[in-house]
Design an enzyme around this catalytic site. Sequence first.
Site, PDB file in Angstrom:
ATOM      1  N   CYS A   1     -30.345 -16.956  32.318  1.00 21.86           N
ATOM      2  CA  CYS A   1     -29.138 -16.313  32.954  1.00 21.86           C
ATOM      3  C   CYS A   1     -29.564 -15.917  34.547  1.00 21.86           C
ATOM      4  O   CYS A   1     -30.481 -15.442  34.737  1.00 21.86           O
ATOM      5  CB  CYS A   1     -28.965 -14.812  32.522  1.00 21.86           C
ATOM      6  SG  CYS A   1     -27.774 -13.735  33.214  1.00 21.86           S
TER       7      CYS A   1
ATOM      8  N   CYS B   1     -24.611 -19.962  37.775  1.00 21.51           N
ATOM      9  CA  CYS B   1     -24.225 -19.118  36.441  1.00 21.51           C
ATOM     10  C   CYS B   1     -24.158 -19.903  35.248  1.00 21.51           C
ATOM     11  O   CYS B   1     -23.556 -20.990  35.340  1.00 21.51           O
ATOM     12  CB  CYS B   1     -23.244 -18.330  36.687  1.00 21.51           C
ATOM     13  SG  CYS B   1     -22.616 -17.507  35.221  1.00 21.51           S
TER      14      CYS B   1
HETATM   15  N1  DGL Z   1     -25.019 -16.300  32.555  1.00 20.03           N
HETATM   16  C1  DGL Z   1     -24.889 -15.354  33.222  1.00 20.03           C
HETATM   17  C2  DGL Z   1     -25.515 -15.877  34.795  1.00 20.03           C
HETATM   18  O1  DGL Z   1     -26.321 -17.027  34.679  1.00 20.03           O
HETATM   19  C3  DGL Z   1     -23.748 -14.676  33.421  1.00 20.03           C
HETATM   20  C4  DGL Z   1     -23.669 -13.275  34.031  1.00 20.03           C
HETATM   21  C5  DGL Z   1     -22.555 -12.465  33.549  1.00 20.03           C
HETATM   22  O2  DGL Z   1     -22.603 -11.769  32.380  1.00 20.03           O
HETATM   23  O3  DGL Z   1     -21.914 -12.000  34.374  1.00 20.03           O
HETATM   24  O4  DGL Z   1     -25.528 -15.398  35.921  1.00 20.03           O
END
Ligand code: DGL
Length: 259
Positions: free
Chosen positions: A76, A186
């Site tokens: 993440c 993301c």
């Molecule tokens: N998968 C997360 C990232 O890489 C998403 C973050 C979220 O929950 O907004 O930033």
Amino acid sequence: MKTQKNAPIGVFDSGLGGISVLRELKALMPREQFLYFGDDQNAPYGVRTEEEVLTLTRSGVNRLFDNGCKAVVLACNTATAAAVVALRTEMPDQIIIGAEPAIKPALKDGHNRIGVLATETTLASRRFANLVETVGEGAEIIPIPAPGLVELIEERIWSGPVLEAFLAKLLLKPLSKGVDALVLGCTHYPFVGETIRKVSNNLPLYDGNHGIALQTQRLLAAKDWLTDSEQGGVTFLRYGQDAGFFDLAQQLLANSWEE
Ligand code: DGL
């Protein structure tokens, strides 16, 4: 410390996004066991303050280490931006791998007007500013915050007119500025890569997922902690998610989306 070779590798995300990283990890290290924790109850992280994201990430990472993980991958970008430095300081003996927007690979391919799609928290972070500074004046980096995109993906909207309209609006300005590549900063966004490509007239897309898997393998190899087992697998840590989460996670893991 007892031998860690056959302990699982923890994979952490706010929700489903980390599955896109888990796929790369599995492809590179198919004999490893993985323990996945998506903090769906508190998603999305990208609209929270860095402090909140740090607190949530700390508790998720601790949960994975408490379950015997030999390393934890922050799959993440938002969690990494807010927490990786603090957590490595707090747990100097643990292996914690982070994610960062794949600007460097895009530069390496000669792109010089690079749009970075990511959450607001990632783009506002000191860590992202530092990354952009390393690029210097050779290229223009155009941040494209995408509030609402993680929610669409978590609601299983991975293609179709609603997503296309959302992305067309989001990308209108960057495309008019002559962006020549898009970084998916993301880990949720690779699930909608095909639609992003369609809406952006086939701009090249970059994500850091393969790099994260390589780095994980390197760090484990350096400690001689790669597994010697024959059979790998994935287990999901259950903690507050609803049943639908696991169905979607399995579906995404089983390759039902296009990169
Ligand atoms: N998968 C997360 C990232 O890489 C998403 C973050 C979220 O929950 O907004 O930033």
